[in-house]
Enzyme design. Structure first.
Site, PDB file in Angstrom:
ATOM      1  N   SER A 113       5.964  19.528 -10.506  1.00 16.36           N
ATOM      2  CA  SER A 113       7.592  21.031 -11.474  1.00 16.36           C
ATOM      3  C   SER A 113       7.073  21.124 -13.727  1.00 16.36           C
ATOM      4  CB  SER A 113       8.252  20.360 -10.218  1.00 16.36           C
ATOM      5  OG  SER A 113       9.310  21.498 -11.442  1.00 16.36           O
ATOM      6  N   SER A 114       7.240  21.936 -13.337  1.00 16.87           N
ATOM      7  CA  SER A 114       7.205  22.265 -15.078  1.00 16.87           C
ATOM      8  C   SER A 114       8.700  22.060 -15.121  1.00 16.87           C
ATOM      9  CB  SER A 114       6.869  23.763 -14.762  1.00 16.87           C
ATOM     10  OG  SER A 114       8.243  24.270 -14.150  1.00 16.87           O
ATOM     11  N   CYS A 115       9.722  21.378 -14.226  1.00 16.18           N
ATOM     12  CA  CYS A 115      10.779  20.322 -14.544  1.00 16.18           C
ATOM     13  C   CYS A 115      10.853  19.277 -15.019  1.00 16.18           C
ATOM     14  CB  CYS A 115      12.076  20.741 -13.504  1.00 16.18           C
ATOM     15  SG  CYS A 115      11.972  19.756 -12.181  1.00 16.18           S
ATOM     16  N   TYR A 142      15.734  15.329  -9.288  1.00 17.82           N
ATOM     17  CA  TYR A 142      14.339  16.237  -8.903  1.00 17.82           C
ATOM     18  C   TYR A 142      13.359  15.995  -9.968  1.00 17.82           C
ATOM     19  CZ  TYR A 142      11.272  19.769  -7.229  1.00 17.82           C
ATOM     20  OH  TYR A 142      10.003  20.200  -7.118  1.00 17.82           O
ATOM     21  N   LYS A 146       9.668  13.656  -9.330  1.00 15.16           N
ATOM     22  CA  LYS A 146       8.483  14.456 -10.203  1.00 15.16           C
ATOM     23  C   LYS A 146       7.030  13.606 -10.245  1.00 15.16           C
ATOM     24  CE  LYS A 146       7.833  17.760  -6.658  1.00 15.16           C
ATOM     25  NZ  LYS A 146       6.959  17.980  -5.697  1.00 15.16           N
ATOM     26  N   HIS A 185      16.380  29.357  -5.830  1.00 12.15           N
ATOM     27  CA  HIS A 185      15.710  29.704  -6.971  1.00 12.15           C
ATOM     28  C   HIS A 185      16.344  31.132  -7.688  1.00 12.15           C
ATOM     29  CE1 HIS A 185      13.161  26.423  -6.111  1.00 12.15           C
ATOM     30  NE2 HIS A 185      13.467  26.318  -7.339  1.00 12.15           N
TER      31      HIS A 185
END
Length: 313
Positions: A113-115, A142, A146, A185
């Site tokens: 994920s881009s987070c 989160y 990841k 989201h």
């Protein structure tokens, strides 16, 4: 370790998380390939349960695995369910990646994920900026989970020569999204809120934050196409970002969604609420060099997503 190009034809492909938005898009896309697609419902195999995962893998022995299963949600869910988000996602990654190794999987793709990128990393976000600074606090559990999955993929590739790869999708939307009033989201949340406001004849919709943060949005079926492309063409220890390479402010985005939904009232912003990361746009240079670009425009994608929302309701 297999090299690209990788032949999918005739292979048994397991999509973990097939009933989620991302997994469903992957199964739709893989239906166009000459593969044997296998899935299993969470009622039969809880991916957080190691013994269940190991038993199922030993029975089915999938040759290719796309690990799209995850506990996901928006800023409220990430900040509220912090323990669940770190435990569930680490358990899923650890169990599936190790089971793939134990059962001789030919290839595995882990979806991050881009987070995972630092809150204030230079824009656009390059793959090598992981772990170069602090994370956005609201979704840190989160993101840590990841990152752990990414590092597992790297470690198994390094120690065992496994053809395991990691990809980093940007913010996704489309059919099958989660429209929960609190835990969705931003795209799904706005579609639902503007639709309900239109039906209710509301004159104002208030959105969390200032509207100034910039976000990049990718239609989920484009993401699935990119994943299949990368399964065929990419083998390496590096991450590969999957995005469009363009972003938009939340305020601009909200007005696009409102127009498509047909909401004609005012849109205001609650500055007392958190904004999250100021900007998140992926550098997609590596992806484009591998021969893939997104095909669905933002307007077309939102129209498709709204249609799917209406048909699901």
């Amino acid at each position: 370790m297999a090299a690209a190009p990788f032949e999918l034809k005739g292979k048994t492909v397991y999509v973990a998380g097939h009933d989620g938005m991302v997994g469903a898009a992957l199964t739709r896309r893989l239906a166009r390939e000459d593969v044997r697609l296998v899935t299993v419902d969470r009622s039969e195999v809880d991916l957080r349960d190691q013994s269940m995962v190991f038993r199922w893998f030993a029975q089915v022995r999938p040759q290719l695995i796309i690990l799209a299963a995850a506990k996901v949600g928006g800023i409220v869910a990430n900040n509220t369910l912090r323990a669940e988000y770190i435990y569930d996602n680490i358990a899923i990654a650890a169990n599936v990646i190790h089971a793939a190794h134990l059962n001789g999987a030919e290839k595995l793709m882990f979806l991050g994920s881009s987070c995972i990128y630092p809150k204030l990393a230079a824009q656009p976000l390059r793959e090598d900026s992981v772990l170069t600074g602090p994370l956005e606090p609201t979704n840190e559990p989160y993101a840590i989970a990841k990152i752990a999955g990414i590092k597992m993929v790297e470690a198994y590739r390094s120690q065992y020569g496994s053809d395991f790869i990691s990809v980093m999708p940007t913010n996704l939307y489309g059919p099958g999204d989660n429209y929960h009033p609190e835990y969705s989201h931003v795209v799904a949340a706005l579609i639902r809120r503007f639709h309900e406001a239109k039906l209710a004849g509301a004159t104002n919709v208030t959105i969390w934050g200032t509207g100034a943060p910039r976000r990049e949005f990718l239609y989920v079926d484009d993401m699935a196409d990119a994943c299949v492309h990368l399964m065929k063409t990419f083998s390496g220890p590096e991450l590969v970002n999957i995005g469009v390479g363009k972003d938009i402010t939340i305020a601009e985005f909200a007005r696009i969604v409102a127009a498509i939904v047909g909401y004609r009232g005012e849109v205001t912003f609650d500055h007392s609420r958190p904004d999250g990361t100021p900007r998140k746009m992926l550098d997609v240079t590596r992806l484009e060099k591998l021969g893939w670009r997104a095909q669905t425009s933002l307007k077309d994608g939102i129209e498709l997503a709204y249609r799917a929302y209406l048909s699901a309701g």
